[in-house]
Design a protein around this motif. Structure first.
Motif, PDB file in Angstrom:
ATOM      1  N   VAL A  67      48.895  33.524  29.061  1.00  0.00           N
ATOM      2  CA  VAL A  67      49.321  32.184  28.660  1.00  0.00           C
ATOM      3  C   VAL A  67      49.768  32.198  27.206  1.00  0.00           C
ATOM      4  N   ILE A  68      50.954  31.635  26.955  1.00  0.00           N
ATOM      5  CA  ILE A  68      51.469  31.490  25.605  1.00  0.00           C
ATOM      6  C   ILE A  68      51.713  30.017  25.316  1.00  0.00           C
ATOM      7  N   VAL A  69      51.709  29.647  24.061  1.00  0.00           N
ATOM      8  CA  VAL A  69      52.104  28.310  23.619  1.00  0.00           C
ATOM      9  C   VAL A  69      53.260  28.519  22.650  1.00  0.00           C
ATOM     10  N   VAL A  70      54.426  27.972  22.994  1.00  0.00           N
ATOM     11  CA  VAL A  70      55.638  28.155  22.196  1.00  0.00           C
ATOM     12  C   VAL A  70      56.334  26.817  21.964  1.00  0.00           C
ATOM     13  N   PRO A  71      57.168  26.751  20.918  1.00  0.00           N
ATOM     14  CA  PRO A  71      57.973  25.541  20.718  1.00  0.00           C
ATOM     15  C   PRO A  71      58.842  25.273  21.947  1.00  0.00           C
ATOM     16  N   TRP A  72      59.056  24.008  22.255  1.00  0.00           N
ATOM     17  CA  TRP A  72      59.756  23.598  23.474  1.00  0.00           C
ATOM     18  C   TRP A  72      60.844  22.602  23.153  1.00  0.00           C
ATOM     19  N   THR A  73      61.945  22.661  23.890  1.00  0.00           N
ATOM     20  CA  THR A  73      63.006  21.668  23.791  1.00  0.00           C
ATOM     21  C   THR A  73      63.368  21.203  25.199  1.00  0.00           C
ATOM     22  N   GLY A  74      63.706  19.942  25.322  1.00  0.00           N
ATOM     23  CA  GLY A  74      64.086  19.399  26.626  1.00  0.00           C
ATOM     24  C   GLY A  74      62.972  18.586  27.248  1.00  0.00           C
ATOM     25  N   ALA A  75      63.160  18.296  28.526  1.00  0.00           N
ATOM     26  CA  ALA A  75      62.246  17.427  29.264  1.00  0.00           C
ATOM     27  C   ALA A  75      60.857  18.046  29.402  1.00  0.00           C
ATOM     28  N   ALA A  76      59.857  17.189  29.459  1.00  0.00           N
ATOM     29  CA  ALA A  76      58.483  17.622  29.741  1.00  0.00           C
ATOM     30  C   ALA A  76      58.394  17.934  31.228  1.00  0.00           C
ATOM     31  N   VAL A  77      58.043  19.171  31.559  1.00  0.00           N
ATOM     32  CA  VAL A  77      57.955  19.618  32.942  1.00  0.00           C
ATOM     33  C   VAL A  77      56.620  20.307  33.167  1.00  0.00           C
ATOM     34  N   PHE A  78      56.330  20.594  34.418  1.00  0.00           N
ATOM     35  CA  PHE A  78      55.160  21.401  34.754  1.00  0.00           C
ATOM     36  C   PHE A  78      55.438  22.080  36.082  1.00  0.00           C
ATOM     37  N   GLY A  79      54.607  23.081  36.382  1.00  0.00           N
ATOM     38  CA  GLY A  79      54.768  23.810  37.627  1.00  0.00           C
ATOM     39  C   GLY A  79      55.714  24.988  37.462  1.00  0.00           C
ATOM     40  N   LEU A  80      56.059  25.598  38.590  1.00  0.00           N
ATOM     41  CA  LEU A  80      56.930  26.774  38.589  1.00  0.00           C
ATOM     42  C   LEU A  80      58.333  26.371  38.153  1.00  0.00           C
ATOM     43  N   GLN A  81      58.816  27.007  37.106  1.00  0.00           N
ATOM     44  CA  GLN A  81      60.125  26.696  36.537  1.00  0.00           C
ATOM     45  C   GLN A  81      60.817  27.992  36.125  1.00  0.00           C
ATOM     46  N   LYS A  82      62.125  27.957  35.982  1.00  0.00           N
ATOM     47  CA  LYS A  82      62.878  29.053  35.368  1.00  0.00           C
ATOM     48  C   LYS A  82      62.979  28.720  33.882  1.00  0.00           C
ATOM     49  N   LYS A  90      62.963  28.312  20.494  1.00  0.00           N
ATOM     50  CA  LYS A  90      62.277  27.417  21.420  1.00  0.00           C
ATOM     51  C   LYS A  90      62.553  27.843  22.857  1.00  0.00           C
ATOM     52  N   ALA A  91      61.640  27.477  23.753  1.00  0.00           N
ATOM     53  CA  ALA A  91      61.815  27.707  25.184  1.00  0.00           C
ATOM     54  C   ALA A  91      62.326  26.424  25.835  1.00  0.00           C
ATOM     55  N   LYS A  92      62.923  26.589  27.016  1.00  0.00           N
ATOM     56  CA  LYS A  92      63.440  25.441  27.757  1.00  0.00           C
ATOM     57  C   LYS A  92      63.654  25.827  29.207  1.00  0.00           C
ATOM     58  N   VAL A  93      63.849  24.842  30.049  1.00  0.00           N
ATOM     59  CA  VAL A  93      64.220  25.097  31.435  1.00  0.00           C
ATOM     60  C   VAL A  93      65.652  25.616  31.435  1.00  0.00           C
ATOM     61  N   SER A  94      65.886  26.680  32.210  1.00  0.00           N
ATOM     62  CA  SER A  94      67.210  27.304  32.256  1.00  0.00           C
ATOM     63  C   SER A  94      67.462  27.864  33.648  1.00  0.00           C
ATOM     64  N   ALA A  95      68.612  27.617  34.181  1.00  0.00           N
ATOM     65  CA  ALA A  95      68.958  28.115  35.522  1.00  0.00           C
ATOM     66  C   ALA A  95      68.930  29.636  35.590  1.00  0.00           C
ATOM     67  N   TYR A 109      55.635  21.378  22.167  1.00  0.00           N
ATOM     68  CA  TYR A 109      55.165  22.711  22.554  1.00  0.00           C
ATOM     69  C   TYR A 109      54.913  22.754  24.046  1.00  0.00           C
ATOM     70  N   ALA A 110      55.021  23.960  24.608  1.00  0.00           N
ATOM     71  CA  ALA A 110      54.726  24.158  26.028  1.00  0.00           C
ATOM     72  C   ALA A 110      53.692  25.256  26.172  1.00  0.00           C
ATOM     73  N   ALA A 111      52.752  25.052  27.092  1.00  0.00           N
ATOM     74  CA  ALA A 111      51.816  26.098  27.512  1.00  0.00           C
ATOM     75  C   ALA A 111      52.407  26.712  28.768  1.00  0.00           C
ATOM     76  N   ILE A 112      52.669  28.020  28.727  1.00  0.00           N
ATOM     77  CA  ILE A 112      53.363  28.708  29.801  1.00  0.00           C
ATOM     78  C   ILE A 112      52.546  29.915  30.239  1.00  0.00           C
ATOM     79  N   ASP A 113      52.320  30.043  31.556  1.00  0.00           N
ATOM     80  CA  ASP A 113      51.652  31.213  32.109  1.00  0.00           C
ATOM     81  C   ASP A 113      52.731  32.193  32.533  1.00  0.00           C
ATOM     82  N   LEU A 114      52.796  33.329  31.823  1.00  0.00           N
ATOM     83  CA  LEU A 114      53.814  34.338  32.106  1.00  0.00           C
ATOM     84  C   LEU A 114      53.432  35.232  33.282  1.00  0.00           C
ATOM     85  N   GLY A 115      52.184  35.094  33.739  1.00  0.00           N
ATOM     86  CA  GLY A 115      51.728  35.904  34.865  1.00  0.00           C
ATOM     87  C   GLY A 115      50.903  37.066  34.435  1.00  0.00           C
TER      88      GLY A 115
END
Length: 115
Positions: A67-82, A90-95, A109-115
């Motif tokens: 799990v990482i916490v990084v700066p985030w841009t864009g909509a607040a999301v959760f769950g499995l995302q690209k 910064k990180a963001k949702v990207s196709a 900021y976003a908390a992201i589980d990289l696996g």
């Protein structure tokens, strides 16, 4: 195997050493920009991880698992995302991003589980 003067063998796999692109700073969401090199990259490049340490010799440790916490841009999301990077650290949702589990987004900021 040796790339950019870095020996890749037997390292702890959740954080690996990379040569860093100019302008990359500790805490950035980074992508792989060349062989054994990480940086802020171009917008929508897949997320590699978080730059955890930065050394004076231009090398740094990138967290690639867990799990990482990084700066985030864009909509607040959760769950499995690209997830990709935005080119500014910064990180963001990207196709064209990496599949990750976004735990949550708050206060830029976003908390992201990289696996």
């Amino acid at each position: 195997m040796k790339l950019n003067g870095i020996e890749y063998a037997g390292q702890y796999n959740s954080a690996l050493t990379y040569a860093l692109d100019a302008g990359t700073v500790r805490g950035d969401a980074v992508t792989q920009t060349a062989a054994a090199t990480a940086g802020r990259g171009a917008a929508d490049a897949p997320l590699l991880g978080k730059l955890e340490t930065q050394e004076r010799d231009g090398l740094g440790a990138v967290i690639k698992r867990g799990v990482i916490v990084v700066p985030w841009t864009g909509a607040a999301v959760f769950g499995l995302q690209k997830i990709g990077v935005d080119g500014t650290g910064k990180a963001k949702v990207s196709a064209t991003g990496r599949n990750c589990e976004v735990i949550g987004v708050a206060d830029g900021y976003a908390a992201i589980d990289l696996g």
